[in-house]
Design a protein around this motif. Structure first.
Motif, PDB file in Angstrom:
ATOM      1  N   ALA A  55      45.979 -27.280  42.765  1.00 44.80           N
ATOM      2  CA  ALA A  55      46.807 -26.873  43.899  1.00 44.80           C
ATOM      3  C   ALA A  55      46.407 -27.580  45.200  1.00 44.80           C
ATOM      4  O   ALA A  55      47.229 -27.736  46.103  1.00 44.80           O
ATOM      5  N   GLU A  56      45.149 -28.029  45.277  1.00 47.23           N
ATOM      6  CA  GLU A  56      44.720 -28.779  46.471  1.00 47.23           C
ATOM      7  C   GLU A  56      45.542 -30.053  46.655  1.00 47.23           C
ATOM      8  O   GLU A  56      45.824 -30.461  47.784  1.00 47.23           O
TER       9      GLU A  56
ATOM     10  N   ALA B 164      48.849 -29.051  48.053  1.00 47.71           N
ATOM     11  CA  ALA B 164      48.700 -28.682  49.468  1.00 47.71           C
ATOM     12  C   ALA B 164      48.540 -29.927  50.338  1.00 47.71           C
ATOM     13  O   ALA B 164      49.053 -29.990  51.463  1.00 47.71           O
ATOM     14  N   PHE B 165      47.835 -30.926  49.823  1.00 44.75           N
ATOM     15  CA  PHE B 165      47.609 -32.174  50.552  1.00 44.75           C
ATOM     16  C   PHE B 165      48.937 -32.910  50.775  1.00 44.75           C
ATOM     17  O   PHE B 165      49.221 -33.408  51.872  1.00 44.75           O
ATOM     18  N   ILE B 166      49.775 -32.956  49.729  1.00 43.04           N
ATOM     19  CA  ILE B 166      51.084 -33.611  49.865  1.00 43.04           C
ATOM     20  C   ILE B 166      51.927 -32.845  50.899  1.00 43.04           C
ATOM     21  O   ILE B 166      52.554 -33.442  51.783  1.00 43.04           O
ATOM     22  N   THR B 167      51.936 -31.519  50.779  1.00 51.16           N
ATOM     23  CA  THR B 167      52.670 -30.666  51.730  1.00 51.16           C
ATOM     24  C   THR B 167      52.248 -30.961  53.169  1.00 51.16           C
ATOM     25  O   THR B 167      53.090 -31.172  54.052  1.00 51.16           O
TER      26      THR B 167
ATOM     27  N   SER C   6      62.441 -27.283  35.244  1.00 46.15           N
ATOM     28  CA  SER C   6      61.561 -26.450  36.070  1.00 46.15           C
ATOM     29  C   SER C   6      60.837 -27.231  37.167  1.00 46.15           C
ATOM     30  O   SER C   6      60.317 -26.629  38.107  1.00 46.15           O
ATOM     31  N   GLY C   7      60.773 -28.558  37.047  1.00 45.73           N
ATOM     32  CA  GLY C   7      60.002 -29.335  38.013  1.00 45.73           C
ATOM     33  C   GLY C   7      58.502 -29.147  37.864  1.00 45.73           C
ATOM     34  O   GLY C   7      57.734 -29.489  38.759  1.00 45.73           O
ATOM     35  N   ILE C   8      58.076 -28.632  36.707  1.00 42.35           N
ATOM     36  CA  ILE C   8      56.643 -28.479  36.429  1.00 42.35           C
ATOM     37  C   ILE C   8      56.100 -29.803  35.897  1.00 42.35           C
ATOM     38  O   ILE C   8      56.748 -30.478  35.103  1.00 42.35           O
ATOM     39  N   VAL C   9      54.901 -30.164  36.394  1.00 37.10           N
ATOM     40  CA  VAL C   9      54.359 -31.496  36.130  1.00 37.10           C
ATOM     41  C   VAL C   9      53.112 -31.415  35.249  1.00 37.10           C
ATOM     42  O   VAL C   9      52.243 -30.566  35.466  1.00 37.10           O
ATOM     43  N   TRP C  10      53.028 -32.329  34.273  1.00 38.06           N
ATOM     44  CA  TRP C  10      51.801 -32.578  33.519  1.00 38.06           C
ATOM     45  C   TRP C  10      51.344 -33.975  33.895  1.00 38.06           C
ATOM     46  O   TRP C  10      52.061 -34.945  33.666  1.00 38.06           O
ATOM     47  N   ALA C  11      50.206 -34.087  34.547  1.00 35.84           N
ATOM     48  CA  ALA C  11      49.697 -35.396  34.978  1.00 35.84           C
ATOM     49  C   ALA C  11      48.240 -35.514  34.554  1.00 35.84           C
ATOM     50  O   ALA C  11      47.355 -34.940  35.185  1.00 35.84           O
ATOM     51  N   PRO C  12      47.981 -36.256  33.465  1.00 35.38           N
ATOM     52  CA  PRO C  12      46.642 -36.276  32.869  1.00 35.38           C
ATOM     53  C   PRO C  12      45.560 -36.794  33.817  1.00 35.38           C
ATOM     54  O   PRO C  12      44.398 -36.437  33.663  1.00 35.38           O
ATOM     55  N   ASN C  13      45.951 -37.623  34.801  1.00 32.69           N
ATOM     56  CA  ASN C  13      44.937 -38.189  35.694  1.00 32.69           C
ATOM     57  C   ASN C  13      44.621 -37.324  36.903  1.00 32.69           C
ATOM     58  O   ASN C  13      43.794 -37.678  37.732  1.00 32.69           O
TER      59      ASN C  13
ATOM     60  N   GLU D 105      47.898 -29.616  34.423  1.00 33.30           N
ATOM     61  CA  GLU D 105      48.421 -29.513  33.049  1.00 33.30           C
ATOM     62  C   GLU D 105      49.827 -28.933  33.083  1.00 33.30           C
ATOM     63  O   GLU D 105      50.667 -29.250  32.246  1.00 33.30           O
ATOM     64  N   ALA D 106      50.090 -28.052  34.031  1.00 35.12           N
ATOM     65  CA  ALA D 106      51.433 -27.460  34.181  1.00 35.12           C
ATOM     66  C   ALA D 106      51.571 -27.031  35.638  1.00 35.12           C
ATOM     67  O   ALA D 106      51.640 -25.844  35.951  1.00 35.12           O
ATOM     68  N   TYR D 107      51.603 -28.011  36.510  1.00 36.31           N
ATOM     69  CA  TYR D 107      51.589 -27.703  37.941  1.00 36.31           C
ATOM     70  C   TYR D 107      53.021 -27.641  38.503  1.00 36.31           C
ATOM     71  O   TYR D 107      53.797 -28.591  38.351  1.00 36.31           O
ATOM     72  N   PRO D 108      53.369 -26.535  39.180  1.00 31.43           N
ATOM     73  CA  PRO D 108      54.756 -26.365  39.660  1.00 31.43           C
ATOM     74  C   PRO D 108      55.007 -27.121  40.970  1.00 31.43           C
ATOM     75  O   PRO D 108      55.297 -26.511  41.999  1.00 31.43           O
ATOM     76  N   LEU D 109      54.900 -28.452  40.897  1.00 30.39           N
ATOM     77  CA  LEU D 109      54.970 -29.282  42.109  1.00 30.39           C
ATOM     78  C   LEU D 109      56.263 -29.079  42.894  1.00 30.39           C
ATOM     79  O   LEU D 109      56.247 -28.890  44.114  1.00 30.39           O
TER      80      LEU D 109
END
Lengths: 315, 315
Positions: free
Chosen positions: A38-39, A42-45, A77-84, A89-93
């Motif tokens: 979530a950090e 928050a940083f993008i926001t 849903s706009g939920i993201v899986w980004a391995p890096n 794993e399932a972030y609601p970006l």
């Protein structure tokens, strides 16, 4: 009126402010500084809101942001899986940004499609309706446009060409990253070098002067430029795999153009004629006769431009 | 009102009359009897006109015909290149039929797309928006739908998956038909059997009872069913290549479903679980978890139904 293009990588954020007519007027690069989960959201926001305030103070308005994400986005849903990005794993970006960035339209897409979109908008894919952007960097991915549409696939995971099966037999190493990526990504080049130096106990290569664990793709390209036999062997093998993967894209999708980008292309652009020659051996012969092969025009900004284009379409 | 679906093969013509609601009401199979070039066009014309007259006499009307062609169609000119029909290097099929078949709307498309269209319309691809029909017969081809659109490619040659590069090193034999087709088409199975029997001087195989030049894929499947070791070896190799190609389709296009058809699938359908297992090793893991694998529902009529569907859309 202005829009934001944001290219999120595993370690950094590239942000551009674009005018309504598509000119890049401001650019910044921000380190993620080991932020997780979530950090990162928050940083993008925080970055979006800060730029929005700044532009308001100038009497302008940022009306939309497009964000390119290095992973898989659930289209509904706009939920993201980004391995890096640890914790994604399932972030609601999409929801996070929509809730926390006021009066701004948010669009997200994956980095493969965004890089292609950038080239279609402002680069070497302009006017193309059947075109592929093959990104070979640390990893490997492809953005695909067919019949004038960007191809996402059923779960938004199309273009995972790093997993392309290109040689037999199956090796356990393919399980974590795929056959093509294992042999011919930036990380794959480094792995091949380490493997070669170890297995053949080579001590005379320029590469043997570097501690094994520190070898990177750029060391291999550098050693190649000095005619180092171990580096030549590794690069020859990569040319074969790059050619085979290129051929497979041609045979399967009959694109008018394939664009090569990413950190490896870069230095590997010098081998484009040999890659095309290799591809010609394997590909459907009528199809490849009509295909053009070009480097990315926008380089490491292709994805940023694509993200901005997303924003402009939804401003 | 009725329409015609016509499936043109290298040696025969399959024709169906379909009602407006899509029911097959009449079917005939006609041998091309070694016709070449313009004779084949004239034969199709004659069949269309005869059926049109017949239906008129019944008080009905045939308003459109869709023709599936085993080759490449120039999407603008309607000129056809069909390697299995002698004299069709650049045959103006669309113009010929339009000129000689009165008051009937003519549409042509390739057999790869038509087979997929048939399954989308009346078979196992109904309701799919991202789906691939993999045809493995004498040759190999794929019909591709992505984001709800049939993918044709820039020159209408997409889906030439018989040319997929799947193993190194390159062999001269790949030049005429492609790596995947060389190893794992119906003709490829027969070639592999001949090669194996010759190179290893096997005399105890059930296959060695057949004159080398007469060996067909069906003999290999038959010998397999008796536990013949040579046949098992050939089929095992095919399963690997079928699995790798399936994996590559999954990784690249993230389809919701892949449908297996053609003369080989057929007997090879018994190996579908092993093909899927092989594919799982190679493919993007998230993507393949979501992909369904099914046999064709329409079998050797998929292409005929697809051709009829073309006609209905343009009636």
């Amino acid at each position: 009126m202005a829009v934001l293009g944001i290219d999120l990588g595993g370690t950094k954020l590239l942000i551009g402010v674009f005018s309504e007519s598509g000119e890049l007027s401001y650019k910044e690069k921000a380190d993620l500084e080991n932020r997780q989960g979530a950090e990162v959201g928050a940083f993008i926001t925080q970055k979006i809101n800060a730029l929005q305030t700044e532009w308001q103070q100038k009497g302008d308005r940022i009306s939309a942001a497009g964000i390119a994400v290095p992973g898989i986005i659930n289209p509904e849903s706009g939920i993201v899986w980004a391995p890096n990005i640890p914790g994604w794993e399932a972030y609601p970006l999409l929801n996070e940004l929509k809730q926390n960035c006021n009066s701004i339209s948010i669009t997200i897409d994956n980095d493969r499609s965004c890089s292609l979109l950038g080239e279609i908008w402002k680069g070497n894919a302009r006017q193309c309706r059947n075109v592929i952007f093959l990104t070979i960097g640390t990893g490997i991915g492809a953005g695909i446009m067919a019949n004038g549409n960007i191809i996402n696939g059923a779960q938004g995971i199309s273009g995972a060409i790093g997993w392309m099966a290109l040689t037999t037999p199956f090796r356990d190493a393919y399980t974590s990253c795929g056959c093509f990526e294992q042999h011919a990504s930036g990380e794959g080049i480094a792995k091949s070098a380490r493997e070669l130096l170890q297995s053949e106990k080579i001590t005379t290569s320029l590469l043997s002067r570097i501690p094994l664990k520190d070898i990177k793709a750029r060391h291999v390209f550098n050693a190649y430029s000095y005619g180092d036999p171990a580096a030549i062997k590794i690069i020859r093998q990569c040319i074969q795999y790059w050619g085979m993967a290129t051929a497979n894209l041609v045979s399967l999708l009959n694109p008018e153009k394939i664009i090569f980008g990413g950190g490896v292309f870069g230095p590997a652009l010098q081998f484009l004629p040999e890659i095309i020659e290799e591809a010609r051996q394997w590909a459907q012969p009528v199809s490849i006769k009509h295909t053009k092969f070009e480097p990315s025009a926008l380089g490491n900004e292709a994805c940023l431009y694509g993200a901005a284009h997303l924003a402009l379409k939804n401003k």
